[in-house]
Enzyme design. Structure first.
Site, PDB file in Angstrom:
ATOM      1  CG  HIS A   1      -1.791   1.222   1.369  1.00 42.03           C
ATOM      2  ND1 HIS A   1      -3.074   1.143   1.854  1.00 42.03           N
ATOM      3  CD2 HIS A   1      -1.593   2.542   1.087  1.00 42.03           C
ATOM      4  CE1 HIS A   1      -3.620   2.351   1.862  1.00 42.03           C
ATOM      5  NE2 HIS A   1      -2.725   3.220   1.411  1.00 42.03           N
TER       6      HIS A   1
ATOM      7  CG  HIS B   1      -0.938   7.095  -1.115  1.00 40.70           C
ATOM      8  ND1 HIS B   1      -2.197   7.149  -1.664  1.00 40.70           N
ATOM      9  CD2 HIS B   1      -1.077   6.491   0.092  1.00 40.70           C
ATOM     10  CE1 HIS B   1      -3.067   6.614  -0.808  1.00 40.70           C
ATOM     11  NE2 HIS B   1      -2.409   6.201   0.256  1.00 40.70           N
ATOM     12  CG  LEU B   2       4.473   5.298  -5.981  1.00 43.70           C
ATOM     13  CD1 LEU B   2       4.835   4.464  -7.210  1.00 43.70           C
ATOM     14  CD2 LEU B   2       5.666   5.407  -5.039  1.00 43.70           C
TER      15      LEU B   2
ATOM     16  CE  LYS C   1      -7.916   2.215  -0.484  1.00 41.59           C
ATOM     17  NZ  LYS C   1      -6.678   2.246   0.257  1.00 41.59           N
TER      18      LYS C   1
ATOM     19  CG  HIS D   1      -9.756   4.547   3.786  1.00 38.03           C
ATOM     20  ND1 HIS D   1      -8.574   5.222   3.949  1.00 38.03           N
ATOM     21  CD2 HIS D   1     -10.574   4.986   4.779  1.00 38.03           C
ATOM     22  CE1 HIS D   1      -8.677   6.041   4.989  1.00 38.03           C
ATOM     23  NE2 HIS D   1      -9.880   5.918   5.508  1.00 38.03           N
TER      24      HIS D   1
ATOM     25  CG  HIS E   1      -4.678   2.499   6.050  1.00 37.65           C
ATOM     26  ND1 HIS E   1      -5.985   2.337   6.393  1.00 37.65           N
ATOM     27  CD2 HIS E   1      -4.670   3.302   4.959  1.00 37.65           C
ATOM     28  CE1 HIS E   1      -6.733   3.030   5.541  1.00 37.65           C
ATOM     29  NE2 HIS E   1      -5.964   3.612   4.660  1.00 37.65           N
TER      30      HIS E   1
ATOM     31  CG  HIS F   1      -0.280  15.302   1.793  1.00 40.75           C
ATOM     32  ND1 HIS F   1      -1.310  15.521   0.904  1.00 40.75           N
ATOM     33  CD2 HIS F   1      -0.570  14.151   2.435  1.00 40.75           C
ATOM     34  CE1 HIS F   1      -2.203  14.534   1.020  1.00 40.75           C
ATOM     35  NE2 HIS F   1      -1.776  13.682   1.939  1.00 40.75           N
TER      36      HIS F   1
HETATM   37  N1  LIG Z   1      -3.461   7.786   4.798  1.00 39.14           N
HETATM   38  C1  LIG Z   1      -3.595   9.077   4.657  1.00 39.14           C
HETATM   39  O1  LIG Z   1      -3.670   9.784   5.655  1.00 39.14           O
HETATM   40  N2  LIG Z   1      -3.645   9.665   3.434  1.00 39.14           N
HETATM   41  C2  LIG Z   1      -3.667   9.005   2.155  1.00 39.14           C
HETATM   42  C3  LIG Z   1      -4.989   8.403   1.818  1.00 39.14           C
HETATM   43  C4  LIG Z   1      -5.310   7.128   2.555  1.00 39.14           C
HETATM   44  O2  LIG Z   1      -4.554   6.160   2.467  1.00 39.14           O
HETATM   45  O3  LIG Z   1      -6.323   7.076   3.247  1.00 39.14           O
HETATM   46  C5  LIG Z   1      -3.270  10.028   1.083  1.00 39.14           C
HETATM   47  O4  LIG Z   1      -3.455   9.762  -0.103  1.00 39.14           O
HETATM   48  O5  LIG Z   1      -2.748  11.098   1.435  1.00 39.14           O
HETATM   49 ZN   LIG Z   2      -3.166   5.139   1.730  1.00 41.07          ZN
HETATM   50 ZN   LIG Z   3      -6.689   5.004   3.244  1.00 45.33          ZN
END
Ligand SMILES: NC(=O)N[C@@H](CC(=O)O)C(=O)O
Ligand SMILES: [Zn+2]
Ligand SMILES: [Zn+2]
Length: 343
Positions: free
Chosen positions: A14, A16-17, A99, A136, A174, A251
């Site tokens: 899992h 996020h790129l 997802k 999620h 998560h 971020h």
């Molecule tokens: N986990 C997070 O707090 N943020 C994730 C989104 C997600 O996985 O719920 C994101 O894309 O920023």
């Molecule tokens: Zn995530």
């Molecule tokens: Zn999530």
């Protein structure tokens, strides 16, 4: 005290790129030692069709460092309108999972699902095509306390999904509560969960006591320490139901350090190092390999890697910030010391 640890090459189930210029930073970080990663589809606009997944995959591959074999595993973002046909085309395109973002639950989830029944045709097709279902798991009702949203999702939605789709392999992603760990443990072999490094290392005191620390703010939100302890127990139990998913979610600094800051923590720069600390603190370093490198591929029906990585005990200081396309990024543990390093 052991000074080095060699384990089968791990994967991240899992991550996020992001997209665009960010890939120049996020992809090399993930590719440093992860063999594969499940690529989250919550881009703007989201990855809702097979063609978008294929195009995104090409952009990721183009950002790999020279010689890297990093293999991005693509994921489709479910909407109220995802059809059985969309799923069949995704399967053909090599998409491995879909997802569920309940609409409004987290970052870029506006196009998410407003009623779980809307995705039942897609779930039927996923069950038929053996596509994994990543969730999620939080309710979005604004009247529900943010610390209770995961547990409520289990009661209101996940139990029923598990009854209605007993053959569908699901990953509750998560997880952050004892309730989630208990539910997954008690469920059948079709149900697994990922656990982040930050939910193993931290609880809500780290985020809120003595000052508010926005870089610890992520969703599902950090819970009280008794939940953290249950997550550590699950991760270190040796159960194949629990495996590594960093949820590394970068971020820009200005978007985190703001009056209304974004949810997400950046950990991909040192993911296995952070997990190693958590497992070592629990006296369970011997359980890290199963969690990081074996149980994920087993659940996804993919081969385990046949090469290894080596962690060495070595203190090093995390930079205060990192490049992130046209902005900066503050990683989790910025300016602090980590005690393991991947050689
Ligand atoms: N986990 C997070 O707090 N943020 C994730 C989104 C997600 O996985 O719920 C994101 O894309 O920023
Ligand atoms: Zn995530
Ligand atoms: Zn999530």
């Amino acid at each position: 005290m052991s000074q080095s640890l060699t384990i089968c090459r791990p994967d991240d189930w899992h991550i996020h790129l992001r997209d665009g210029q960010a890939l120049e930073h996020t992809v090399p970080d993930a590719a440093r030692y992860f063999g594969r990663a499940i690529i989250m589809p919550n881009l703007v606009p989201p990855v809702i069709q097979a063609e978008q997944a294929l195009a995104y995959k090409e952009r990721i591959l183009a950002a790999r460092p020279e010689g890297s074999n990093f293999d991005p595993l693509m994921v489709l973002y479910l909407t109220d309108n995802t059809s059985a046909d969309d799923i069949a085309r995704a399967k053909e395109a090599g998409v491995v999972a879909c997802k569920l973002y309940p609409a409004g639950a987290t970052t870029n989830s506006d196009s998410g699902v407003t009623d779980i029944k809307n995705v039942y045709p897609a779930l039927d097709a996923m069950q038929e095509h053996s596509i994994r279902f990543c969730l999620h798991g939080e309710v979005t009702d604004s009247s529900i306390d943010i610390f209770d949203r995961e547990q409520r999702f289990i009661d209101s939605t996940l139990q029923q999904l598990n009854k209605d789709f007993p053959e569908l392999k699901m990953v509750l992603e998560h997880i952050t509560t004892k309730d989630a760990a208990d539910f997954v443990n008690a469920a059948g072999d079709n149900m697994a969960a990922t656990i982040t490094a930050h939910h193993l290392l931290y609880n809500r005191n780290h985020m809120l006591a003595g000052g508010i620390r926005p870089h610890y703010y992520c969703l599902p939100i950090l819970k009280r320490s008794s939940h953290q302890e249950a997550l550590i127990a699950a991760a270190c139990s040796g159960s194949p139901k629990f495996f590594l998913g960093t949820d590394s979610a970068p971020h820009a600094k200005h978007a985190k350090e703001a009056a209304c800051g974004c949810a997400g923590a950046y950990t991909a720069y040192a993911a296995v190092e952070l997990y190693a600390e958590a497992f070592e603190d629990a006296n369970a370093l011997d359980k890290l390999e199963g969690f990081a490198s074996h149980f994920g591929p087993d659940f996804y029906g993919l081969p385990r890697h046949d090469d290894t990585i080596t962690l060495v005990r070595e203190d090093w200081t995390v930079p205060d910030s990192m490049d992130f396309g046209d902005s900066d990024l503050v990683p989790l543990r910025a300016g602090e010391t980590l005690r393991w390093r991947v050689a």
